[in-house]
Scaffold this active site. Structure first.
Site, mmCIF file in Angstrom:
data_model
loop_
_atom_site.group_PDB
_atom_site.id
_atom_site.type_symbol
_atom_site.label_atom_id
_atom_site.label_comp_id
_atom_site.label_asym_id
_atom_site.label_seq_id
_atom_site.Cartn_x
_atom_site.Cartn_y
_atom_site.Cartn_z
ATOM 1 N N ASP A 41 49.018 45.184 40.980
ATOM 2 C CA ASP A 41 48.706 43.506 40.654
ATOM 3 C C ASP A 41 47.488 43.238 41.746
ATOM 4 O OD1 ASP A 41 50.548 43.590 39.321
ATOM 5 O OD2 ASP A 41 52.069 42.396 40.315
ATOM 6 N N TYR A 87 48.594 37.495 34.349
ATOM 7 C CA TYR A 87 49.139 37.547 35.648
ATOM 8 C C TYR A 87 49.561 36.208 36.133
ATOM 9 C CZ TYR A 87 50.000 39.351 40.367
ATOM 10 O OH TYR A 87 50.624 39.762 41.519
ATOM 11 N N GLU A 127 52.060 49.246 39.355
ATOM 12 C CA GLU A 127 53.125 48.317 40.549
ATOM 13 C C GLU A 127 54.534 48.613 39.898
ATOM 14 O OE1 GLU A 127 53.360 44.179 43.030
ATOM 15 O OE2 GLU A 127 51.504 45.222 42.649
ATOM 16 N N ASP A 134 46.355 40.935 43.584
ATOM 17 C CA ASP A 134 46.092 39.834 44.829
ATOM 18 C C ASP A 134 46.594 40.525 45.948
ATOM 19 O OD1 ASP A 134 48.955 40.902 44.801
ATOM 20 O OD2 ASP A 134 50.042 39.144 44.149
#
Length: 781
Positions: free
Chosen positions: A114, A328, A10, A116
């Site tokens: 990431d 994270y 990312e 999520d």
């Protein structure tokens, strides 16, 4: 045969960390739109050539097609039915082209985004950009990891999964709803109110399905404070002297709202004159260690104890994560997974000069596993990953990192244990008490001292013993309203009511501050402005749903169902948009109710501003209103012309524009390197030439909501062939740094200079010249 393997992270820093671990530091790196790291290794048992690169956040953002961008030509109601388009978020970075080039000839794609919902959405943006299809033997894998440590990266590489389409669709749904609802209401409100009032102090009067309920909480608290009526109360405190201590006793009735009754009880106690000890109780109490740390609690602590807002807290946490110091930082979970390696994490901190000794003690005496919190099934709680010092991180980042470490160590420490002793007394039929506290085991409070239990020493008493009262006080007080909401309390309310996600709460709070709806005051309290209060009161009198949290938490609930694959993404969007379309139509019909509130609070345009320049249509003078958004107002034509933001505007030699007869103005940016340029108010707001879309100033300041298509054409972008102020007349040569043109700064004497009409490039000319002008001749060199 050797396969080529494409890995996409990312952020560039995470790509570097992944490549360093997978190649054991033996790799070659080259520049692309983002860096590409190459090395040989094994993948699923086959020798492969690895390529690791990254995106920079979202590859695409959603917007309306070009035909809907002109505010004047589009009815905001039409936006609800408009098709939306995905455009490259950062076209200058050429991420799409970069991904597609790097994917050529690769056999597999591994996505290190990431973990999520947003990350999952970016996974599919990357898949679209690379043109990868899971066919022709090409496979797409998803790596799931919570930190960029070697252990986590290798573990993720050995347990690859498939990207989750449902989570990506949930983000698409939220983006579409927020764009359509937000832009429709924002355009309507901005056009309506900025066209009527001069001192609104906000360039864009925005609405957001999350932002507005967030403001609603702040205004609701303000209304509670302003309507509060204080009441007097009285409370009774006898004092005693016993074994060298003076003790102030608490009354069991606490307080009374009638002075005569309080005085009556006081007289009873005075007549008795003695206090009898009627009971002594001792209780073992314990204060529990914290559960794991999640995003919401991190933002709350940053605001209430470390003194910086949620937006900055998240930026610092993001940086600590990409540098490998913490796990994270976006997680809803406060429970650690059963497989979590506490010992390994403690060993990583054992050499830290600040709390190394405490860590050593936990390792040798044995740590306690943290209390079970909630497991949201996303990431483990925020945990330190490697040791750092203040010199390595800088002041603010160190404060945040230090808290994360203290919280983690506290969660592995014993509970705090203390004894609570309560002595009850009686006098004149009234009951009083005194409570003492003695700490037995400090536990986690020795690493988190701000949570320590206060020691309250207390002398020995005997049951049935009578003690003389030394004096009695009747204290008078007033009931007090609650204080303004702190950021920390607002975050709690947002979480409780399902407004925003752990990733977006900080953004919504930042928005209401940036838009001048609330101001952050001492103690990080949020005090709404006149504009913020008028907006919420307006929604309350037209359609309270628009500023209540219920409708947003319903949307978030629907989106969560999409993420779990239990609801269809397009049906959810359709249903919510339909609901808001009806609300919008009703809002437009009832806007006068809201306008009545604005009328009471703000001054009309006709009585705002100072006289500045002539209108080209009626030749009467227009007024300049300098408060945001700065604009000119012609009272005769009832027209508004926006001027460039963040600078000063004055008349330019009383010259007029050859196209429309409006008097030219001179805009000057602040600072020694600030540009000065002439512009025609009419051309600036509606460029007369096709294709001048380079929005200079107006578009940038207004964010995604441009003030009409092409707003912002100063004279230096104008292609008029004969006007002495146009780019054709004032342009000297091409800019060495971009596609723009260097033009002469007309008012820079005696330090004459050229500046670029696109970028910030400045070129100084020889000093001391009295007059410099451009000529038609070309230099043969």
């Amino acid at each position: 045969m050797e396969f080529r393997e494409n890995q996409v992270a990312e952020k560039p820093s995470i790509a570097l960390a992944i490549a360093t671990v997978l190649s054991s530091g033996r790799m070659s790196s080259r520049r692309g739109s983002t860096e590409v790291h190459e090395f040989d290794g094994m993948f699923l048992g086959f020798p492969v050539q690895y390529k690791v690169t990254s995106v920079i956040g979202h590859v695409f953002s959603v917007d309306f097609p070009a035909r809907y961008q002109d505010w004047n030509a589009t009815d905001p109601l039409d936006l609800f039915d408009a098709q939306i388009v995905k455009a490259e978020s950062n076209p200058k970075a050429h991420i799409c082209r970069h991904l597609s080039q790097e994917a050529r000839g690769c056999g597999h794609l591994v996505l290190w985004l990431d973990c999520d919902r947003e990350g999952e959405n970016i996974c599919f943006e990357v898949i679209d950009s690379t043109g990868f299809q899971s066919k022709d033997g090409k496979k797409i894998y998803r790596a799931r990891f919570s930190s960029v440590t070697e252990k986590d990266i290798l573990k993720a590489m050995n347990s690859l999964v498939e990207p989750n389409k449902n989570e990506a669709l949930a983000v698409d749904a939220r983006q579409e709803i927020d764009l359509k609802v937000g832009v429709a209401f924002t355009r309507f409100q901005t056009s309506y109110f900025n066209g009527k009032y001069g001192n609104l102090d906000s360039r864009v009067i925005s609405y957001g399905p999350c932002q507005t309920p967030t403001l609603g909480f702040c205004v609701q608290r303000h209304q509670t404070i302003t309507t509060f009526k204080p009441e007097k109360f009285w409370t009774l405190h006898p004092y005693i002297l016993h074994k060298g201590y003076e003790l102030k006793l608490e009354w069991e009735r606490q307080r009374l709202f009638d002075f005569d009754v309080a005085q009556m009880f006081c007289n009873f106690v005075k007549e008795d004159g003695m206090l009898k000890v009627i009971s002594i109780s001792e209780k073992q109490e314990s204060k529990g260690r914290p559960t794991g740390l999640n995003t919401v609690n991190l933002m709350k602590v940053a605001s209430s104890s470390l003194g910086f807002g949620p937006q900055l807290a998240m930026q610092l946490a993001e940086r600590l994560y990409t540098q490998g110091y913490i796990s994270y930082p976006r997680t809803e979970s406060s429970a650690y997974p059963s497989s979590f390696d506490y010992k390994g994490t403690l060993k990583a901190l054992v050499r830290n000069p600040v709390w190394g000794d405490y860590v050593q003690q936990l390792l040798s005496e044995g740590y306690h596993t943290p209390k079970s919190g909630t497991d949201a099934g996303d990431h483990p709680p925020i945990t330190p990953m490697s040791s750092a010092t203040e010199d390595m991180l800088g002041h603010d980042a160190w404060n945040l990192y230090q808290y994360i470490c203290q919280h983690f160590l506290g969660s592995l420490s014993p509970d705090c244990k203390y004894t609570r002793t309560k002595i009850e007394f009686q006098s004149g039929g009234e009951l009083f008490q005194y409570v003492g506290q003695h700490v037995k085991v400090k536990g986690f409070t020795s690493i988190m001292p701000w949570l320590a239990v206060n020691e309250i020493n207390i002398p020995q008493f005997t049951q049935g013993h009578k003690i003389e009262i030394s004096r009695i006080e009747v204290d008078e007080g007033n009931t007090r309203p609650p204080d303004y909401l702190t950021e920390s309390e607002l975050i709690s309310l947002m979480e409780k009511n399902g407004i925003g996600t752990d990733a977006s709460i900080s953004v919504h709070i930042n928005n209401i501050c940036e838009r001048n709806y609330v101001q952050v005051q001492a103690g990080r309290k949020l005090v709404p402005t006149a504009l913020g209060i008028s907006l919420i009161r307006g929604y309350q009198c037209i359609d309270p749903d628009l500023c209540l949290p219920d409708i947003r938490s319903f949307i978030e609930h629907q989106i969560a169902l999409v993420a779990k694959g239990q609801a269809d993404h397009s049906l959810v969007v359709e249903h919510v948009i339909d609901q808001f379309r009806r609300k919008f139509s009703y809002f437009v019909k009832q806007i006068e109710n809201m306008d009545a509130l604005f009328e009471a609070e703000f001054s009309p345009l006709s009585s705002s501003g100072r006289v500045l320049s002539k209108c080209g249509k009626c030749l009467r003078y227009m007024k300049h209103i300098s408060s945001q958004p700065s604009r000119l107002y012609c009272g005769t034509c009832e027209e508004i012309y926006y001027t460039p933001p963040k600078g000063s505007v004055k008349l330019y030699k009383e010259l007029t524009c050859p196209l429309d007869n409006f008097e030219l103005l001179l805009f000057s940016m602040p600072g020694p390197d600030g540009k000065s340029f002439p512009f025609c108010p009419y051309c600036y707001n509606s460029p007369p030439f096709e294709g001048i879309d380079n929005l200079y100033g107006a578009g940038k300041a207004a964010g995604p909501t441009k003030l009409g298509k092409g707003a912002g054409m100063p004279c230096f972008l104008c292609p008029h062939p004969t006007c002495q102020h146009s780019m054709i007349s004032q342009g000297v040569c091409a800019c060495p740094e971009c596609d723009g043109t260097l033009v002469l700064d007309p008012v820079s004497a005696p330090k004459w200079r050229l500046y670029c009409n696109m970028c910030n490039c400045l070129v100084s000319l020889p000093e001391g010249a009295h007059r410099i002008s451009t000529t038609k001749d070309h230099c043969p060199e």
